[in-house]
Design a protein around this motif. Sequence first.
Motif, PDB file in Angstrom:
ATOM      1  N   ILE A 192      24.830 -53.357 133.409  1.00 48.19           N
ATOM      2  CA  ILE A 192      24.098 -54.586 133.082  1.00 48.19           C
ATOM      3  C   ILE A 192      24.017 -54.720 131.560  1.00 48.19           C
ATOM      4  O   ILE A 192      24.255 -55.791 131.002  1.00 48.19           O
ATOM      5  CB  ILE A 192      22.672 -54.572 133.687  1.00 48.19           C
ATOM      6  CG1 ILE A 192      22.734 -54.590 135.217  1.00 48.19           C
ATOM      7  CG2 ILE A 192      21.860 -55.778 133.183  1.00 48.19           C
ATOM      8  CD1 ILE A 192      21.385 -54.604 135.902  1.00 48.19           C
ATOM      9  N   LEU A 193      23.723 -53.582 130.891  1.00 48.45           N
ATOM     10  CA  LEU A 193      23.637 -53.622 129.429  1.00 48.45           C
ATOM     11  C   LEU A 193      24.976 -53.971 128.794  1.00 48.45           C
ATOM     12  O   LEU A 193      25.026 -54.683 127.793  1.00 48.45           O
ATOM     13  CB  LEU A 193      23.144 -52.276 128.892  1.00 48.45           C
ATOM     14  CG  LEU A 193      21.672 -51.972 129.133  1.00 48.45           C
ATOM     15  CD1 LEU A 193      21.297 -50.645 128.501  1.00 48.45           C
ATOM     16  CD2 LEU A 193      20.808 -53.082 128.556  1.00 48.45           C
ATOM     17  N   VAL A 194      26.070 -53.464 129.382  1.00 51.76           N
ATOM     18  CA  VAL A 194      27.399 -53.792 128.850  1.00 51.76           C
ATOM     19  C   VAL A 194      27.641 -55.296 128.984  1.00 51.76           C
ATOM     20  O   VAL A 194      28.106 -55.950 128.039  1.00 51.76           O
ATOM     21  CB  VAL A 194      28.496 -52.995 129.598  1.00 51.76           C
ATOM     22  CG1 VAL A 194      29.881 -53.510 129.224  1.00 51.76           C
ATOM     23  CG2 VAL A 194      28.379 -51.512 129.262  1.00 51.76           C
ATOM     24  N   ALA A 195      27.290 -55.856 130.140  1.00 52.03           N
ATOM     25  CA  ALA A 195      27.453 -57.302 130.334  1.00 52.03           C
ATOM     26  C   ALA A 195      26.624 -58.066 129.308  1.00 52.03           C
ATOM     27  O   ALA A 195      27.087 -59.051 128.722  1.00 52.03           O
ATOM     28  CB  ALA A 195      27.032 -57.690 131.752  1.00 52.03           C
ATOM     29  N   VAL A 196      25.393 -57.597 129.067  1.00 55.56           N
ATOM     30  CA  VAL A 196      24.536 -58.214 128.052  1.00 55.56           C
ATOM     31  C   VAL A 196      25.211 -58.151 126.691  1.00 55.56           C
ATOM     32  O   VAL A 196      25.283 -59.146 125.963  1.00 55.56           O
ATOM     33  CB  VAL A 196      23.159 -57.511 127.998  1.00 55.56           C
ATOM     34  CG1 VAL A 196      22.399 -57.922 126.756  1.00 55.56           C
ATOM     35  CG2 VAL A 196      22.346 -57.817 129.247  1.00 55.56           C
ATOM     36  N   GLY A 197      25.763 -56.966 126.367  1.00 53.60           N
ATOM     37  CA  GLY A 197      26.410 -56.778 125.070  1.00 53.60           C
ATOM     38  C   GLY A 197      27.580 -57.730 124.878  1.00 53.60           C
ATOM     39  O   GLY A 197      27.724 -58.352 123.822  1.00 53.60           O
ATOM     40  N   VAL A 198      28.410 -57.874 125.920  1.00 56.69           N
ATOM     41  CA  VAL A 198      29.573 -58.764 125.831  1.00 56.69           C
ATOM     42  C   VAL A 198      29.109 -60.209 125.611  1.00 56.69           C
ATOM     43  O   VAL A 198      29.629 -60.933 124.759  1.00 56.69           O
ATOM     44  CB  VAL A 198      30.425 -58.663 127.113  1.00 56.69           C
ATOM     45  CG1 VAL A 198      31.493 -59.752 127.139  1.00 56.69           C
ATOM     46  CG2 VAL A 198      31.071 -57.286 127.206  1.00 56.69           C
ATOM     47  N   LEU A 199      28.083 -60.603 126.379  1.00 57.59           N
ATOM     48  CA  LEU A 199      27.559 -61.966 126.270  1.00 57.59           C
ATOM     49  C   LEU A 199      27.026 -62.238 124.857  1.00 57.59           C
ATOM     50  O   LEU A 199      27.306 -63.286 124.260  1.00 57.59           O
ATOM     51  CB  LEU A 199      26.434 -62.131 127.299  1.00 57.59           C
ATOM     52  CG  LEU A 199      26.168 -63.519 127.829  1.00 57.59           C
ATOM     53  CD1 LEU A 199      27.408 -64.069 128.476  1.00 57.59           C
ATOM     54  CD2 LEU A 199      25.027 -63.476 128.837  1.00 57.59           C
ATOM     55  N   VAL A 200      26.266 -61.261 124.332  1.00 57.46           N
ATOM     56  CA  VAL A 200      25.701 -61.421 122.989  1.00 57.46           C
ATOM     57  C   VAL A 200      26.813 -61.518 121.959  1.00 57.46           C
ATOM     58  O   VAL A 200      26.789 -62.378 121.070  1.00 57.46           O
ATOM     59  CB  VAL A 200      24.753 -60.239 122.659  1.00 57.46           C
ATOM     60  CG1 VAL A 200      24.345 -60.273 121.201  1.00 57.46           C
ATOM     61  CG2 VAL A 200      23.529 -60.282 123.552  1.00 57.46           C
ATOM     62  N   ALA A 201      27.842 -60.660 122.094  1.00 61.54           N
ATOM     63  CA  ALA A 201      28.952 -60.674 121.139  1.00 61.54           C
ATOM     64  C   ALA A 201      29.652 -62.029 121.156  1.00 61.54           C
ATOM     65  O   ALA A 201      29.977 -62.585 120.106  1.00 61.54           O
ATOM     66  CB  ALA A 201      29.932 -59.550 121.469  1.00 61.54           C
ATOM     67  N   LEU A 202      29.869 -62.575 122.362  1.00 63.06           N
ATOM     68  CA  LEU A 202      30.526 -63.878 122.473  1.00 63.06           C
ATOM     69  C   LEU A 202      29.692 -64.968 121.812  1.00 63.06           C
ATOM     70  O   LEU A 202      30.215 -65.821 121.098  1.00 63.06           O
ATOM     71  CB  LEU A 202      30.753 -64.233 123.949  1.00 63.06           C
ATOM     72  CG  LEU A 202      31.905 -63.510 124.641  1.00 63.06           C
ATOM     73  CD1 LEU A 202      31.932 -63.865 126.126  1.00 63.06           C
ATOM     74  CD2 LEU A 202      33.224 -63.891 123.983  1.00 63.06           C
ATOM     75  N   ALA A 241      19.488 -70.307 122.332  1.00 67.87           N
ATOM     76  CA  ALA A 241      18.954 -70.758 123.616  1.00 67.87           C
ATOM     77  C   ALA A 241      19.737 -70.135 124.763  1.00 67.87           C
ATOM     78  O   ALA A 241      19.156 -69.670 125.750  1.00 67.87           O
ATOM     79  CB  ALA A 241      19.000 -72.278 123.703  1.00 67.87           C
ATOM     80  N   ALA A 242      21.066 -70.082 124.617  1.00 66.24           N
ATOM     81  CA  ALA A 242      21.900 -69.479 125.658  1.00 66.24           C
ATOM     82  C   ALA A 242      21.559 -68.000 125.805  1.00 66.24           C
ATOM     83  O   ALA A 242      21.467 -67.465 126.914  1.00 66.24           O
ATOM     84  CB  ALA A 242      23.373 -69.653 125.318  1.00 66.24           C
ATOM     85  N   LEU A 243      21.343 -67.345 124.669  1.00 63.93           N
ATOM     86  CA  LEU A 243      21.011 -65.920 124.657  1.00 63.93           C
ATOM     87  C   LEU A 243      19.692 -65.649 125.376  1.00 63.93           C
ATOM     88  O   LEU A 243      19.571 -64.753 126.200  1.00 63.93           O
ATOM     89  CB  LEU A 243      20.903 -65.475 123.202  1.00 63.93           C
ATOM     90  CG  LEU A 243      20.917 -63.991 122.929  1.00 63.93           C
ATOM     91  CD1 LEU A 243      22.356 -63.527 122.887  1.00 63.93           C
ATOM     92  CD2 LEU A 243      20.238 -63.690 121.613  1.00 63.93           C
ATOM     93  N   LEU A 244      18.680 -66.463 125.059  1.00 66.47           N
ATOM     94  CA  LEU A 244      17.341 -66.229 125.607  1.00 66.47           C
ATOM     95  C   LEU A 244      17.272 -66.557 127.100  1.00 66.47           C
ATOM     96  O   LEU A 244      16.325 -66.168 127.773  1.00 66.47           O
ATOM     97  CB  LEU A 244      16.309 -67.070 124.853  1.00 66.47           C
ATOM     98  CG  LEU A 244      16.027 -66.639 123.421  1.00 66.47           C
ATOM     99  CD1 LEU A 244      15.036 -67.575 122.766  1.00 66.47           C
ATOM    100  CD2 LEU A 244      15.509 -65.215 123.397  1.00 66.47           C
ATOM    101  N   THR A 245      18.247 -67.301 127.617  1.00 72.16           N
ATOM    102  CA  THR A 245      18.213 -67.630 129.041  1.00 72.16           C
ATOM    103  C   THR A 245      19.194 -66.775 129.838  1.00 72.16           C
ATOM    104  O   THR A 245      18.802 -66.117 130.793  1.00 72.16           O
ATOM    105  CB  THR A 245      18.530 -69.119 129.267  1.00 72.16           C
ATOM    106  OG1 THR A 245      19.739 -69.435 128.581  1.00 72.16           O
ATOM    107  CG2 THR A 245      17.422 -70.004 128.752  1.00 72.16           C
TER     108      THR A 245
END
Lengths: 266, 276
Positions: free
Chosen positions: B253-263, B203-207
């Motif tokens: 932006i993609l790097v930020a997405v990547g970090v968020l997904v990894a976390l 849910a966190a990922l999709l939002t």
Amino acid sequence: MTRLRSTRAALGVVCALGLAVLYLPLLLSVLYSFNQGIDGRQTARLTGWSLRAYADAWQDDSLRSAALTGLQVALVVAAVSGLLGSAWGYAMVRHASARVRRALAGLGYLLVIMPEVVLAVSLLQFAGRLGVPLGFLTLAAAHTPMTMVVVALIVRARVLTLDRRLEDAGRDLGASELRILGDIVVPALLPAVLTGTVLAFTFSFDDVVISAFLTTPSVSTLPVYLYSSLNYGTAPAVYAATTAVLALTIVVLGIAGLLHRATTVT
Amino acid sequence: MPHLLAAAPGLWLTAVFVAPLLLTVALSFAHPGFGDVTFGFTLDNYRTALGGLYAQTFVQTVVLAVGCGALSVLLAMPIAYFIARHAGRFAGALLAAILLPYFSSFLIRVLSWQVILASGGPVDSVLHALGLLHAPLDLIGTRAAVVIGIVYGYLPIAVLPQYVVFSRIPRSTTDAAADLGAGAWRRFTSVVLPLARPGVATAALLTAVPMLGELVVPQLLGGGRGLLLGQLLQTQYVQSQNYALGSAIAVLILVAVGVLVALLLRLTRGFDEAPR
């Protein structure tokens, strides 16, 4: 037991409040589409009832042509993503090579987490570098990655529950791969494919971000037209048009729901 | 035939997704020019994109996305829990009702907040009638309006994955905890929540992830001022036409997405492993 009941009641209230918050804005935008406004501008205060906004929206030629273009784009996008997305979702689960399955699934995950605006600017640059003029086909093509992944994930979920032995049985009985697909796989996946295709249609028709970058003055879609017209203050016609779209969306999703039910029962 | 089923979508996606994305990565290292770029390798674009005003926007966007993502997940949690465990035979209908707004036009849903939050609108009128407010309230163009609009927009999609995990937790598990004397809150925090971790993370990922690139809400409710990365990116492409810098921002932006997904994946790590 009473504590359980009160927790349950509290949760129920939260759920009801959530639904109210989700639907009130939609109802309000319908309400405001009948608002008279002042000097042809939408106002936050209700100033009287009128159907004029609907007449204005209907007589706005660029709005009508944008709606028509958007509809055509959405139909093409739905057809392409229905076919390619289904193949993708099926291959993600059933392809013989684990490496191919992983690659296909990886592409899917990448698309799910891809912010739309990044994809939009990439596609814009790509078309520019290749010298492809922007138009109807580039817009439709640009919508497909985002809509294909929706179809693929829905179909994939269905394939995962599909008994593999059915396909193996067909193969043992001498059916060709094409026959197995046509007689076993496609009928079983049809509800998922149809649901996905309808969602692809609504996603394409409602898309703002990708369309905003890839439309041209002559090929525009309804959301983009409305979005850019908002820069000049909100005309009540915008609310009339969005209300009409809302009605259309509900009808389309209703049909999808009925199709889903009809095809899953049999 | 099986190969065609993989090759057709694979080739199409290469053309309309992978290749454009690689081009953006290549452009982000190119030398910027006037309305065009010369390919090469420089980190100047990244230096610009990570300095001064741009850095501030970057931080603002990440804070907003993480904050609004967390808010959406928390607000969706009791709704998902109720539907999954208490709604009985109405569960399907309730879930459909929650999701329906998500499949209607995002534009309509954001637009209606424009009148709701404007001065003279419903929120203003109600607060005045209750005597809670004496000056006209105009929230349009404020950060609060952007937060409200974003959380509202993404709430339905935060409910779905949490509903799925909550509905899969067997009732016997929570009953066992109850028999052992755990109260409702304790059952939720020590039994249900740990089991629901993958759904909460999804849910966190999709939002939070799409919020990193959000463009429409800040434009319509934030007055286009409170700059976010998405708007910055649009400006670079449409107005400044500095494609190299724009591409660098896109990659960031993609790097930020990547970090968020990894976390978030770390949150669910160890979940699928067999218990020792």
